[in-house]
Design an enzyme around this catalytic site. Structure first.
Site, PDB file in Angstrom:
ATOM      1  N   ILE A  27      17.129  22.387  36.107  1.00 44.24           N
ATOM      2  CA  ILE A  27      15.511  22.185  36.273  1.00 44.24           C
ATOM      3  C   ILE A  27      15.009  23.475  37.008  1.00 44.24           C
ATOM      4  O   ILE A  27      13.781  23.599  36.746  1.00 44.24           O
ATOM      5  CB  ILE A  27      15.461  21.022  37.187  1.00 44.24           C
ATOM      6  CG1 ILE A  27      13.982  20.419  37.120  1.00 44.24           C
ATOM      7  CG2 ILE A  27      15.819  21.132  38.839  1.00 44.24           C
ATOM      8  CD1 ILE A  27      13.584  19.551  35.914  1.00 44.24           C
ATOM      9  N   GLY A  39      21.422  10.312  38.886  1.00 47.03           N
ATOM     10  CA  GLY A  39      21.491   9.888  40.443  1.00 47.03           C
ATOM     11  C   GLY A  39      21.334   8.588  40.761  1.00 47.03           C
ATOM     12  O   GLY A  39      21.522   7.729  39.877  1.00 47.03           O
ATOM     13  N   GLN A  40      21.165   8.275  41.877  1.00 48.92           N
ATOM     14  CA  GLN A  40      21.198   6.856  42.367  1.00 48.92           C
ATOM     15  C   GLN A  40      20.124   5.965  41.680  1.00 48.92           C
ATOM     16  O   GLN A  40      20.454   4.768  41.224  1.00 48.92           O
ATOM     17  CB  GLN A  40      20.839   6.776  44.084  1.00 48.92           C
ATOM     18  CG  GLN A  40      21.414   5.641  44.441  1.00 48.92           C
ATOM     19  CD  GLN A  40      20.911   5.369  46.202  1.00 48.92           C
ATOM     20  OE1 GLN A  40      19.983   6.317  46.454  1.00 48.92           O
ATOM     21  NE2 GLN A  40      21.127   4.459  46.639  1.00 48.92           N
ATOM     22  N   GLY A  89      17.003  14.252  36.313  1.00 46.62           N
ATOM     23  CA  GLY A  89      17.736  13.513  37.375  1.00 46.62           C
ATOM     24  C   GLY A  89      18.124  12.344  37.393  1.00 46.62           C
ATOM     25  O   GLY A  89      18.414  11.514  38.163  1.00 46.62           O
ATOM     26  N   TYR A  93      14.460  19.247  52.434  1.00 49.00           N
ATOM     27  CA  TYR A  93      13.826  17.986  51.315  1.00 49.00           C
ATOM     28  C   TYR A  93      12.307  17.608  51.674  1.00 49.00           C
ATOM     29  O   TYR A  93      11.675  17.537  50.906  1.00 49.00           O
ATOM     30  CB  TYR A  93      14.899  16.961  51.466  1.00 49.00           C
ATOM     31  CG  TYR A  93      14.699  15.777  50.853  1.00 49.00           C
ATOM     32  CD1 TYR A  93      14.613  15.730  49.437  1.00 49.00           C
ATOM     33  CD2 TYR A  93      14.704  14.505  51.249  1.00 49.00           C
ATOM     34  CE1 TYR A  93      14.546  14.751  48.822  1.00 49.00           C
ATOM     35  CE2 TYR A  93      14.425  13.340  50.700  1.00 49.00           C
ATOM     36  CZ  TYR A  93      14.418  13.291  49.167  1.00 49.00           C
ATOM     37  OH  TYR A  93      14.159  12.190  48.671  1.00 49.00           O
TER      38      TYR A  93
END
Ligand code: SER
Length: 320
Positions: free
Chosen positions: A50, A10-11, A7, A138
């Site tokens: 993933i 991402g940010q 990942g 989440y």
């Protein structure tokens, strides 16, 4: 050190990759997203899902990392729109990463947990060992990920460690987080002259500037295991109200129009998270200390946001 990062598009990954390459790590990335412009040439970028164990297994078997930094996840706001997909990515994804580590002898798995692991009703400052009763998919998957990692450490000898991040702020375009209003005040304040936050002006959650967040990851990743009294640590920096963030932006962009129109669903998520974290275990065990307060962060961030907007122009993604 060979490090596989999931990942990394991402940010966090966007800022983390150049720092790892800069310190001489040999880095491979596993991400659904294509290799972004500006990704350091030394990084191997492999596209994959993933949720398919064989894909992450194939890369792990070939690259043979010493460590996996597992960043791939669907964040809180996005996850509420696609809860089943969020479960697959966050839960099955974490199990697949831990299994790949077990199968191919990876020494350490670094896990990025979150303030979303907490649920409503906790008294601030909120410590590490409180009841974890999150209300978002989440948060539920992050709590389960923490526990699963500890199971793999206890039963399979994997060195599992990680942090519970506050909302993170950097010169990037965030995606799907409930904490994103803070960053969009800076980005849209500069790009469009204003932003309407989806929270109340008095909303408070913990935040952290990305350079502090990345330093936390590196320091904990490299800390001697014998110093660590636990696997997962709260880390804290600042807890401004949304209106205090708006004031910091107003002081730097004259005439900016920052308003508030609370969205009940996202405000409810914010209300379910702690106002302030107690991170004394991280401070005692591995010397954690944040450097950036709201003013220092805002001073450092503004020119970086301007550079981001200048570089992306009209193509910059809109806010969620
Ligand atoms: N930034 C995350 C979110 O808002 C919190 O970990 O979902």
């Amino acid at each position: 050190m060979k490090i596989l990062i999931t990942g990394a598009g991402g940010q966090i990954g966007t800022d983390l990759l150049p720092i790892l390459v800069g310190r001489g790590d040999d880095v491979a990335v596993f991400d659904l997203a294509p290799r972004p412009e500006g990704c350091p040439a030394e990084v191997e970028w492999v596209r994959g899902d993933i949720t398919y164990a064989e894909e992450i297994n194939t890369l792990t078997a070939r690259f043979r990392p010493h460590r996996i930094m597992h960043l791939a996840a669907i964040l809180s706001a996005a996850g509420e729109g696609i809860p089943h997909r969020a479960y697959r990515i966050n839960m099955d994804g974490t199990r697949n990463v831990l299994e790949a580590a077990r199968l191919f002898g990876v020494e350490q798995v670094f896990f990025t947990s979150t303030i979303a692991a907490f649920g409503p009703g906790l008294t601030s400052p909120v410590g590490d060992d409180v009841p974890l009763r999150p209300t978002t998919m989440y948060g539920i998957t992050k709590v389960a990920g923490e526990l699963l990692g500890e199971y793999y450490e206890a039963n399979f000898g994997i060195d599992f460690r990680g942090v519970r991040f506050p909302g993170l702020i950097n010169a990037g375009i965030p995606g799907g987080g409930t904490s994103d209003y803070a960053l969009f005040m800076y980005v849209d304040g500069m790009r469009s002259g204003g932003y309407e936050s989806f929270c109340r002006p008095d909303a408070v959650i913990p935040f952290m500037y990305m350079p502090d967040a990345i330093r936390a990851m590196l320091e904990l990743m490299d800390a001697p295991k014998a110093d660590l009294g636990r696997s997962i640590y709260n880390i804290a920096a600042i807890s401004p109200t949304a209106d205090e963030i708006a004031d910091a932006v107003r002081a730097r962009i004259p005439g900016v129009d920052l308003t508030f129109a609370p969205d009940p669903a996202r405000q409810a998520i914010l209300d379910s998270w702690p106002d302030v974290l107690d991170d004394s275990n991280a401070r005692n065990d591995w010397g954690w200390n944040h450097e950036f307060d709201l003013e220092a962060m805002s001073d450092d961030l503004m020119p970086k946001v301007k550079a981001l907007i200048d570089a992306q122009g009209e193509n910059a993604p809109a806010h969620a």
